[in-house]
Design a protein around this motif. Structure first.
Motif, PDB file in Angstrom:
ATOM      1  N   LYS A   3       0.843  -1.189   0.000  1.00 47.00           N
ATOM      2  CA  LYS A   3       0.000   0.000   0.000  1.00 47.00           C
ATOM      3  C   LYS A   3       0.879   1.240   0.000  1.00 47.00           C
ATOM      4  CE  LYS A   3      -3.146  -2.681   2.731  1.00 47.00           C
ATOM      5  NZ  LYS A   3      -3.047  -3.313   4.008  1.00 47.00           N
ATOM      6  N   ARG A   4       0.454   2.241  -0.756  1.00 45.82           N
ATOM      7  CA  ARG A   4       1.251   3.455  -0.837  1.00 45.82           C
ATOM      8  C   ARG A   4       0.602   4.640  -0.136  1.00 45.82           C
ATOM      9  NH1 ARG A   4       2.442   1.598  -6.651  1.00 45.82           N
ATOM     10  NH2 ARG A   4       0.248   1.996  -6.752  1.00 45.82           N
ATOM     11  N   GLN A   5      -0.635   4.499   0.360  1.00 45.97           N
ATOM     12  CA  GLN A   5      -1.259   5.629   1.028  1.00 45.97           C
ATOM     13  C   GLN A   5      -0.587   5.873   2.375  1.00 45.97           C
ATOM     14  OE1 GLN A   5      -2.869   2.845   0.096  1.00 45.97           O
ATOM     15  NE2 GLN A   5      -4.372   2.175   1.592  1.00 45.97           N
ATOM     16  N   GLY A   6      -0.532   7.118   2.766  1.00 46.72           N
ATOM     17  CA  GLY A   6       0.099   7.464   4.028  1.00 46.72           C
ATOM     18  C   GLY A   6       1.604   7.647   3.935  1.00 46.72           C
ATOM     19  N   TYR A   7       2.152   7.585   2.731  1.00 47.22           N
ATOM     20  CA  TYR A   7       3.588   7.771   2.532  1.00 47.22           C
ATOM     21  C   TYR A   7       3.827   9.121   1.858  1.00 47.22           C
ATOM     22  CZ  TYR A   7       4.290   2.730   3.228  1.00 47.22           C
ATOM     23  OH  TYR A   7       4.334   1.473   3.745  1.00 47.22           O
ATOM     24  N   THR A   8       4.888   9.789   2.256  1.00 46.28           N
ATOM     25  CA  THR A   8       5.297  10.988   1.527  1.00 46.28           C
ATOM     26  C   THR A   8       5.949  10.540   0.225  1.00 46.28           C
ATOM     27  OG1 THR A   8       7.524  11.048   2.458  1.00 46.28           O
ATOM     28  CG2 THR A   8       5.774  12.178   3.726  1.00 46.28           C
ATOM     29  N   GLU A  11       9.292   9.071   0.988  1.00 51.90           N
ATOM     30  CA  GLU A  11       9.222   7.727   1.547  1.00 51.90           C
ATOM     31  C   GLU A  11       8.943   6.701   0.453  1.00 51.90           C
ATOM     32  OE1 GLU A  11       7.560   8.431   6.089  1.00 51.90           O
ATOM     33  OE2 GLU A  11       6.134   8.556   4.417  1.00 51.90           O
ATOM     34  N   LYS A  12       8.054   7.031  -0.460  1.00 50.90           N
ATOM     35  CA  LYS A  12       7.763   6.137  -1.582  1.00 50.90           C
ATOM     36  C   LYS A  12       9.019   5.891  -2.404  1.00 50.90           C
ATOM     37  CE  LYS A  12       3.032   7.747  -2.334  1.00 50.90           C
ATOM     38  NZ  LYS A  12       2.165   8.447  -3.292  1.00 50.90           N
ATOM     39  N   ARG A 171       8.304  -1.015   6.405  1.00 51.44           N
ATOM     40  CA  ARG A 171       6.935  -1.187   5.936  1.00 51.44           C
ATOM     41  C   ARG A 171       6.900  -1.072   4.428  1.00 51.44           C
ATOM     42  NH1 ARG A 171       3.434   4.025   6.928  1.00 51.44           N
ATOM     43  NH2 ARG A 171       4.910   5.566   6.222  1.00 51.44           N
TER      44      ARG A 171
END
Length: 172
Positions: A3-8, A11-12, A171
């Motif tokens: 999942k990529r939501q919640g990452y800047t 961070e991605k 994560r």
């Protein structure tokens, strides 16, 4: 798979770098140095099978489990307090051979031994994870032991990958 939501964005990009380099390095290092390899980009980034991303994902999954722990795991359990499930026994056996694998890899100048050991450990952990509830165990002692066991697996994955020059993301 992840999942990529919640990452800047930073961070991605860092996770993409870790996974990409892990895929490349692992694909090369899992092969005995005396053998020829043909690099397959698609196969190297597959999240199923003997790949760096598959191992990295398992490490990240364990970290997610550990983040959910809301009880003290710094407890020493006696053998009498815990009866082990067969999957726990198999996982412990796999963990116990890590020092010997490192020694063999050094003696044979073969990082492939460490890479393939790590894959075998991850397969064993995933079998354990599918068959035994970690945080949902009925008894407190079982929960503590299983969390400690998962932590040991995560530490071993991280150490093995460090020997191979591969990072593991906390994560994914």
């Amino acid at each position: 798979m992840y999942k990529r939501q919640g990452y800047t964005e930073a961070e991605k990009q860092d996770i993409y770098r870790i996974i990409g380099l892990g895929a490349l390095k692992y694909f090369i290092l899992k092969v005995d140095p005396k053998k020829r390899i043909l690099f397959d980009q698609k196969e190297s980034v597959d999240f199923q099978g003997n790949t760096g991303p598959f191992i990295q994902y398992t490490y990240a999954r364990i970290q997610a489990i550990l983040r959910k722990v809301d009880f003290d795991t710094n407890v020493t359990l006696s053998e009498a307090e815990t009866s082990l499930h067969d999957k726990e026994k198999e996982l412990i056996k796999q963990l116990e051979i890590f020092p010997d694998v490192i020694q063999q890899a050094a003696s044979n100048h073969s990082p492939a031994l460490v890479a393939n050991y790590t894959y075998d450990l991850v397969k064993e952990f995933n079998s354990f994870y599918q068959n035994v509830s970690i945080l949902g165990a009925d008894k407190y002692n079982e929960k503590v032991f299983r969390v400690q066991l998962a932590q040991s697996v995560a530490n071993t994955i991280k150490n093995a990958f460090a020997l191979l020059g591969i990072e593991v993301p906390e994560r994914m």
